[in-house]
Design a protein around this motif. Structure first.
Motif, PDB file in Angstrom:
ATOM      1  N   UNK A 368       0.002  22.766 -18.334  1.00 31.19           N
ATOM      2  CA  UNK A 368       0.777  24.002 -18.261  1.00 31.19           C
ATOM      3  C   UNK A 368       0.214  24.863 -17.146  1.00 31.19           C
ATOM      4  N   UNK A 369       1.086  25.350 -16.264  1.00 26.80           N
ATOM      5  CA  UNK A 369       0.673  26.271 -15.215  1.00 26.80           C
ATOM      6  C   UNK A 369       0.587  27.686 -15.786  1.00 26.80           C
ATOM      7  N   UNK A 370      -0.371  28.488 -15.332  1.00 28.87           N
ATOM      8  CA  UNK A 370      -0.415  29.891 -15.758  1.00 28.87           C
ATOM      9  C   UNK A 370       0.857  30.626 -15.344  1.00 28.87           C
ATOM     10  N   UNK A 371       1.296  31.531 -16.171  1.00 25.34           N
ATOM     11  CA  UNK A 371       2.525  32.279 -15.895  1.00 25.34           C
ATOM     12  C   UNK A 371       2.313  33.175 -14.675  1.00 25.34           C
ATOM     13  N   UNK A 372       3.252  33.102 -13.741  1.00 25.90           N
ATOM     14  CA  UNK A 372       3.219  33.979 -12.577  1.00 25.90           C
ATOM     15  C   UNK A 372       2.205  33.616 -11.521  1.00 25.90           C
ATOM     16  N   UNK A 373       1.633  32.410 -11.569  1.00 27.65           N
ATOM     17  CA  UNK A 373       0.626  32.055 -10.566  1.00 27.65           C
ATOM     18  C   UNK A 373       1.259  31.888  -9.192  1.00 27.65           C
ATOM     19  N   UNK A 375       4.047  33.188  -6.554  1.00 26.64           N
ATOM     20  CA  UNK A 375       4.845  34.370  -6.276  1.00 26.64           C
ATOM     21  C   UNK A 375       6.171  33.980  -5.623  1.00 26.64           C
ATOM     22  N   UNK A 376       7.097  34.937  -5.619  1.00 29.94           N
ATOM     23  CA  UNK A 376       8.364  34.815  -4.886  1.00 29.94           C
ATOM     24  C   UNK A 376       9.121  33.530  -5.228  1.00 29.94           C
ATOM     25  N   UNK A 377       9.216  33.260  -6.528  1.00 28.95           N
ATOM     26  CA  UNK A 377       9.984  32.117  -7.038  1.00 28.95           C
ATOM     27  C   UNK A 377       9.430  30.775  -6.572  1.00 28.95           C
ATOM     28  N   UNK A 396       6.678  26.513  -2.030  1.00 31.44           N
ATOM     29  CA  UNK A 396       7.320  27.787  -1.690  1.00 31.44           C
ATOM     30  C   UNK A 396       8.724  27.542  -1.140  1.00 31.44           C
ATOM     31  N   UNK A 397       9.574  28.549  -1.284  1.00 29.52           N
ATOM     32  CA  UNK A 397      10.885  28.501  -0.648  1.00 29.52           C
ATOM     33  C   UNK A 397      10.718  28.694   0.855  1.00 29.52           C
ATOM     34  N   UNK A 398      11.810  28.554   1.590  1.00 31.70           N
ATOM     35  CA  UNK A 398      11.732  28.532   3.048  1.00 31.70           C
ATOM     36  C   UNK A 398      11.201  29.835   3.631  1.00 31.70           C
ATOM     37  N   UNK A 399      11.417  30.963   2.953  1.00 31.80           N
ATOM     38  CA  UNK A 399      11.048  32.258   3.515  1.00 31.80           C
ATOM     39  C   UNK A 399       9.600  32.648   3.267  1.00 31.80           C
ATOM     40  N   UNK A 405       2.340  31.385  -2.324  1.00 33.01           N
ATOM     41  CA  UNK A 405       3.641  31.851  -1.814  1.00 33.01           C
ATOM     42  C   UNK A 405       3.680  33.370  -1.693  1.00 33.01           C
ATOM     43  N   UNK A 406       2.551  33.972  -1.384  1.00 34.56           N
ATOM     44  CA  UNK A 406       2.496  35.425  -1.299  1.00 34.56           C
ATOM     45  C   UNK A 406       2.752  35.982   0.083  1.00 34.56           C
ATOM     46  N   UNK A 407       2.886  35.126   1.101  1.00 29.98           N
ATOM     47  CA  UNK A 407       3.086  35.593   2.475  1.00 29.98           C
ATOM     48  C   UNK A 407       4.538  35.389   2.891  1.00 29.98           C
ATOM     49  N   UNK A 408       5.070  36.374   3.619  1.00 26.72           N
ATOM     50  CA  UNK A 408       6.462  36.330   4.065  1.00 26.72           C
ATOM     51  C   UNK A 408       6.512  35.803   5.497  1.00 26.72           C
ATOM     52  N   UNK A 409       7.395  34.847   5.744  1.00 30.87           N
ATOM     53  CA  UNK A 409       7.564  34.314   7.090  1.00 30.87           C
ATOM     54  C   UNK A 409       8.371  35.282   7.953  1.00 30.87           C
TER      55      UNK A 409
END
Length: 632
Positions: A368-373, A375-377, A396-399, A405-409
């Motif tokens: 089980x993965x920790x909840x919310x580990x 970010x950004x779906x 991470x998604x493409x963006x 997944x905490x950094x925005x492209x």
């Protein structure tokens, strides 16, 4: 020597260094240590540092410090300490004796030497005196060769030792080598949110049962293990294998999310008579099954006829619960959990392939993965069973990007103006530009749809220049003196980087390139709207002063996939890098379409679903889809 009681620490008397109480007038100097001061004035509380003891200044009453100096060298000898007066004795010991730090060299051992009974590997029991140093002397690494030496106590006066051997050795001292296959694998795939189960089996091929001698199973995720070595040992079921039989290695890959079978490889063991065979292989994992079993000649009773990816050899891929060359031998799979698949058995134990989120020999334990580990779906996956920080990974998604997944492209929107929509295009993103041969930081491939005129690409870093390649034409989409991010731009024929043969006169162009380079400023000066041009090796930018500023550009770089396991029906595979590519696309032949060219267009028309299929952006929410897709 004795320890001073705590109630006498500030009792007003000097109790140390054998000083008589009467001569010191029963006084102490607060906050003074003998590390700081080395001489106490006679009948006074004043102390003098050693470096100021013999400086010809009479610091002490009765000139005690200077009276001590003339005969200091003859006075302070270790052999004469017992003959000196108390005050001189103290001074000599403090001045001449070096400061001694704490040490256990002269400490008494407690408890004293003890007797234990040691059982050696030869099963001979000896009673002997063993100290800590002698215990170390009987644990050299040579005793167990490549194994782990274990020395443990069984009871009172009862000790034993043994060796834990690695898989490739055996014996009471790990002195014998197992007959084995040493296998080194390198796995690669496109960066997709797919988790693979890899099963490697050593199989005997001389009968219909296809007995499994040994196997190894591991989980593979491209983010963690792409391009890295995996070293395995496969042992034969019996020591002293039958050299008259044929053995081979079979490698199966499954999608752990759906437990869908994907692909298999066959590796031949070249020299069966050798005790050890060493084999290495580079394997490219697909994202879906690519082989069409319609043309397979084998009859498989409870399975599907398949072909090995690396050989023109067919085999039966058995359904769960069946084994054998023709999948006609049932196996007991009651050990495997209901949501797993059973692909064989070894020594009356089932070989179970677990879905994502389950682990253990029989897939009965849960991950089980920790909840919310993430970010950004982002999607969390578990790559091992230790359940520590390194066990969790995020797709991470493409963006977005980053471990969680905490950094925005940085977003780049490019529109095509007065340019015919191509089948695909490439975007070269540069974060820095140099005259030396520096490849672009990112290369992004995009498949274009019918009537599409806008694309969006993302960069993990801020950028200075973006070049778009369509067929063999280059367009300058972004050029900045300083790094930029989140930009909207367009390309048109005016942004095209014109080939040098279209700009220079024929006579000048036919000169050797080293001679015509000095004329590269001429196109920039003749055409004030010219932004860039290219030759066989360089791309040149026109500066504000209308000079040419050139840097290397790899025109001959190929993006063709070395091992096409992605495209179907004869589609051409392209990827942004040779291994561990981040994006991949398929150029379909006539009458085929789809991300993998998996669909066939029957008839002469296309349905609305066929037209919109390319508009779907994977790993994006509905709000991030194209306008055409939203209107549909």
């Amino acid at each position: 020597m004795k320890c001073l009681p705590v109630d006498q620490v500030s009792g007003g008397a000097v109790d140390c260094f054998r000083a008589p109480f009467a001569e010191f007038n029963k006084v102490i100097v607060p906050n003074i240590t003998f590390q700081m001061y080395t001489f106490r004035c006679w009948n006074d509380t004043k102390c003098i540092e050693d470096e100021n003891l013999c400086n010809a200044i009479e610091d002490c009453p009765m000139y005690a410090n200077e009276l001590f100096c003339p005969n200091r060298s003859q006075l302070c000898h270790d052999s004469d300490f017992g003959k000196l007066p108390n005050m001189q004795d103290i001074s000599c010991q403090v001045i001449n004796k070096p400061f001694t730090s704490f040490s256990l060299e002269n400490a008494l051992n407690y408890p004293s030497l003890y007797t234990i009974q040691t059982k050696f590997i030869e099963n001979q029991i000896h009673d002997e005196m063993i100290t800590s140093s002698s215990i170390k002397s009987i644990i050299p690494s040579e005793i167990c060769n490549s194994g782990l030496y274990v020395y443990h106590r069984l009871g009172v006066n009862n000790y034993s030792s043994l060796c834990f051997c690695p898989p490739n050795y055996y014996g009471d001292r790990c002195q014998y080598q197992n007959q084995r296959v040493s296998l080194t694998l390198t796995l690669a795939t496109v960066e997709q949110p797919i988790i693979y189960a890899i099963i490697v089996m050593l199989i005997e091929n001389d009968n219909d049962r296809q007995e499994i001698h040994s196997y190894h199973q591991f989980t593979y995720a491209s983010l963690k293990y792409c391009g890295k070595f995996v070293n395995l040992y496969l042992l034969y079921s019996k020591r002293g294998k039958n050299n008259s039989k044929n053995y081979s290695i079979r490698i199966d890959a499954f999608n752990k999310d759906s437990l869908t079978y994907l692909i298999s490889w066959h590796l031949t063991i070249p020299f069966v008579f050798l005790p050890v065979n060493r084999i290495s292989a580079f394997l490219t994992l697909p994202i879906s099954r690519t082989f069409n079993p319609k043309h397979c000649p084998l009859q498989c009773y409870k399975g599907t006829c398949m072909r090995y990816h690396n050989e023109e050899r067919f085999f039966c891929q058995c359904h769960s619960g069946w084994s054998g060359a023709q999948c006609n031998i049932p196996i007991d799979c009651n050990m495997c959990a209901p949501n797993s698949i059973c692909i064989g058995s070894i020594r009356n134990r089932s070989i179970c392939v677990c879905p994502h989120g389950k682990f253990g020999s029989f897939c009965r334990l849960q991950l089980v993965c920790p909840i919310g580990i993430c970010k950004n779906n982002g999607r969390c996956i578990m790559i091992d069973e230790r359940m520590i920080d390194e066990s969790y990974m995020c797709f991470c998604s493409e963006q977005f990007f980053g471990p969680r997944c905490g950094n925005v492209k940085h977003r780049i929107d490019i529109s095509l103006e007065n340019i015919e929509t191509p089948l695909y295009l490439l975007a070269y993103i540069y974060t820095m530009i140099s005259f030396e041969r520096v490849p672009p930081t990112f290369v992004i491939l995009r498949k274009m749809t019918m009537f599409q005129s806008n694309i969006t690409v993302y960069s993990q870093a801020q950028f200075r220049m973006v070049i778009v390649k369509i067929d063999n034409r280059y367009y300058l989409a972004v050029l900045r003196k300083l790094v930029s991010s989140n930009i909207v731009t367009s390309i048109s024929p005016t942004q095209r980087c014109i080939p040098i043969h279209e700009l220079l006169p024929t006579k000048l162009f036919l000169l050797p390139r080293i001679q015509r380079l000095k004329s590269y400023h001429i196109p920039c000066q003749r055409d004030s709207n010219l932004q860039c041009f290219v030759d066989e090796f360089y791309m040149c930018l026109c500066t504000e002063e209308r000079h040419s500023n050139c840097f290397p550009l790899e025109h001959q770089r190929t993006f063709a996939c070395e091992d096409n396991v992605y495209c179907e029906n004869g589609g051409t595979c392209l990827q942004d890098r040779r291994i561990c590519s981040k994006n991949i696309l398929c150029i379909c032949s006539d009458c085929f379409f789809g991300n993998r060219c998996q669909f066939y267009a029957k008839g002469i028309g296309l349905t609305l679903d066929d037209l919109l299929r390319y508009e779907i952006r994977p790993n994006n929410t509905l709000n991030d889809q194209s306008l055409l897709f939203g209107l549909s």
